[in-house]
Write an enzyme that holds these catalytic residues in place. Structure first.
Site, PDB file in Angstrom:
ATOM      1  CB  SER A  25      -0.905   0.001   1.236  1.00  0.00           C
ATOM      2  OG  SER A  25      -1.711   1.150   1.249  1.00  0.00           O
ATOM      3  N   GLY A  79       0.774  11.132   5.405  1.00  0.00           N
ATOM      4  CA  GLY A  79      -0.392  11.497   6.225  1.00  0.00           C
ATOM      5  C   GLY A  79      -1.705  10.999   5.641  1.00  0.00           C
ATOM      6  CG  LEU A  80      -3.077   7.479   6.407  1.00  0.00           C
ATOM      7  CD1 LEU A  80      -4.111   6.873   7.363  1.00  0.00           C
ATOM      8  CD2 LEU A  80      -2.474   6.381   5.544  1.00  0.00           C
ATOM      9  CG  ASN A 134      -2.499   1.615   7.691  1.00  0.00           C
ATOM     10  OD1 ASN A 134      -1.795   1.294   8.651  1.00  0.00           O
ATOM     11  ND2 ASN A 134      -2.197   2.619   6.891  1.00  0.00           N
ATOM     12  CB  CYS A 137      -0.704   5.048   9.272  1.00  0.00           C
ATOM     13  SG  CYS A 137       0.114   6.406   8.397  1.00  0.00           S
ATOM     14  CG  ASN A 198       2.660   0.845   8.096  1.00  0.00           C
ATOM     15  OD1 ASN A 198       3.393   1.649   7.507  1.00  0.00           O
ATOM     16  ND2 ASN A 198       1.351   0.869   7.990  1.00  0.00           N
ATOM     17  CB  THR A 272      10.779   1.863  -0.448  1.00  0.00           C
ATOM     18  OG1 THR A 272      10.107   2.313   0.740  1.00  0.00           O
ATOM     19  CG2 THR A 272      11.880   2.842  -0.795  1.00  0.00           C
TER      20      THR A 272
END
Ligand SMILES: Cc1cc2nc3c(=O)[nH]c(=O)nc-3n(C[C@H](O)[C@H](O)[C@H](O)COP(=O)(O)O)c2cc1C
Length: 320
Positions: A25, A79-80, A134, A137, A198, A272
């Site tokens: 994600s 920050g979503l 999630n 985060c 995460n 990444t």
């Protein structure tokens, strides 16, 4: 070479994938839903795409700059940012239904009940094969709190399981003392699979400006520096649960992916590396196929857990 895996064998629908290679994600295109990906990006053969974490209401995200990197690490504080569940389902789900691989919708709520509300909105929508929660985060206020408590993890998992007919993957944080009781509580609450991990909380300083580099202050550490941490967590959790694990953190090559499988992961997430180069997931998949052959595994499933004591007693593979 049989690369296929099932991420939710205990669920009536299952979550069958052509390979263990999952786009994790947050880095699927510039918006996390596929925007701006070059036409050279192919999904065929990948296991699944996990789209950007989606919230009930639209979120603008954190102040810029949002990304900084150094040797072997990246720090992000997005920050979503997302347009909210209604817009996401309306804009993107019809396309997902035509894609050649399963799409997993990642969701995050501010309260436990909000996760269930999000799950209910996605119920029956064509094009979504599973939900990923999630709980972990680090870049939003309280975003880590769920995954840092076994009780909160169980509560959210239970609420979502009773609100959806889809398989549920619970994504945990490496920012904890002991991951094992948290992973166990997710399984006991009904999770079909776990995603580990995460990002870790990190900081970079802008020397000239004398302040944190990222607009949001701290960010989430990802990339190669995260790999040994996440790999250890996969290894620990594999010894403690019997639901499939997606290993995520610093995967940049097929051999990295094979390490995760051997530590106990059934699938491997790439974030990444895919941000740096969106053709990386396909490259890593090709390398994984070659690495499995090189280390004499007849299939991806045969590699799972082979470096773990849980598997002792099964015959060691012949030396390459
Ligand atoms: C730019 C960026 C955005 C991300 N956004 C999300 C997200 O929305 N939801 C989520 O669960 N993880 C998100 N992640 C975390 C990744 O899915 C992954 O768990 C983590 O980065 C470790 O994997 P990697 O080392 O391959 O990046 C994001 C990571 C990056 C780098």
């Amino acid at each position: 070479m049989d690369l296929s895996v099932d991420l939710a064998p205990g669920h009536p629908r299952g979550l069958r994938m052509r390979s263990p290679l999952v786009w994790a994600s947050g880095t699927f295109g510039s918006d996390g839903y596929g925007a701006g990906l070059p036409s050279t990006v192919r999904l065929h053969g990948l296991g699944a795409v996990v789209v950007k974490t989606t919230t009930l209401r639209p979120r603008g995200g954190n102040p810029t700059p949002r990304i900084v990197h150094g040797h072997g690490w990246m720090l992000n504080s997005i920050g979503l940012e997302n347009p909210g569940i209604d817009a996401v389902l309306e804009r993107y789900a019809p396309q997902w239904a035509t894609w050649p691989i399963p799409v997993i919708l990642s969701i995050a709520g501010e309260r436990a009940e909000e996760f269930a509300l999000l799950a209910r909105r996605a119920e029956g929508v064509k094009g979504i094969s599973a939900l990923e929660l999630n709980l972990s985060c680090p870049n939003v206020e309280g975003g880590l709190a769920f995954a840092q408590s076994a009780e909160a993890t169980a509560l959210v998992t239970r609420l979502v399981k009773s609100a959806t007919s889809l398989p549920v993957i619970v994504k945990l944080s490496p920012q904890v003392g002991d991951i094992v009781p948290i992973a166990r509580s997710a399984q006991h609450a009904g999770a079909d699979a776990l995603a580990l991990t995460n990002t870790l909380v990190g900081l970079a300083i802008d020397l000239k400006a004398r302040r944190p580099f990222l607009g949001g202050g701290t960010g989430g550490v990802s990339g190669p520096a995260l790999k040994p941490v996440a790999l250890a967590m996969v290894f620990q959790v594999y010894g403690a649960v019997d639901i499939p694990i997606i290993g995520i953190g610093g995967v940049a090559s097929g051999e990295d992916a094979l390490e995760y499988l051997m530590a106990g992961a059934t699938a491997v997430g790439v974030a990444t590396s895919a941000l740096v180069d969106p053709t990386a997931p396909q490259r890593i998949l090709g390398e994984l196929r070659r690495a499995l052959r090189r280390y004499r595994f007849p299939s991806a499933r045969d590699a799972v857990g082979t470096a773990h004591p849980r598997k002792r007693g099964t015959p060691a593979p012949p030396k390459p």
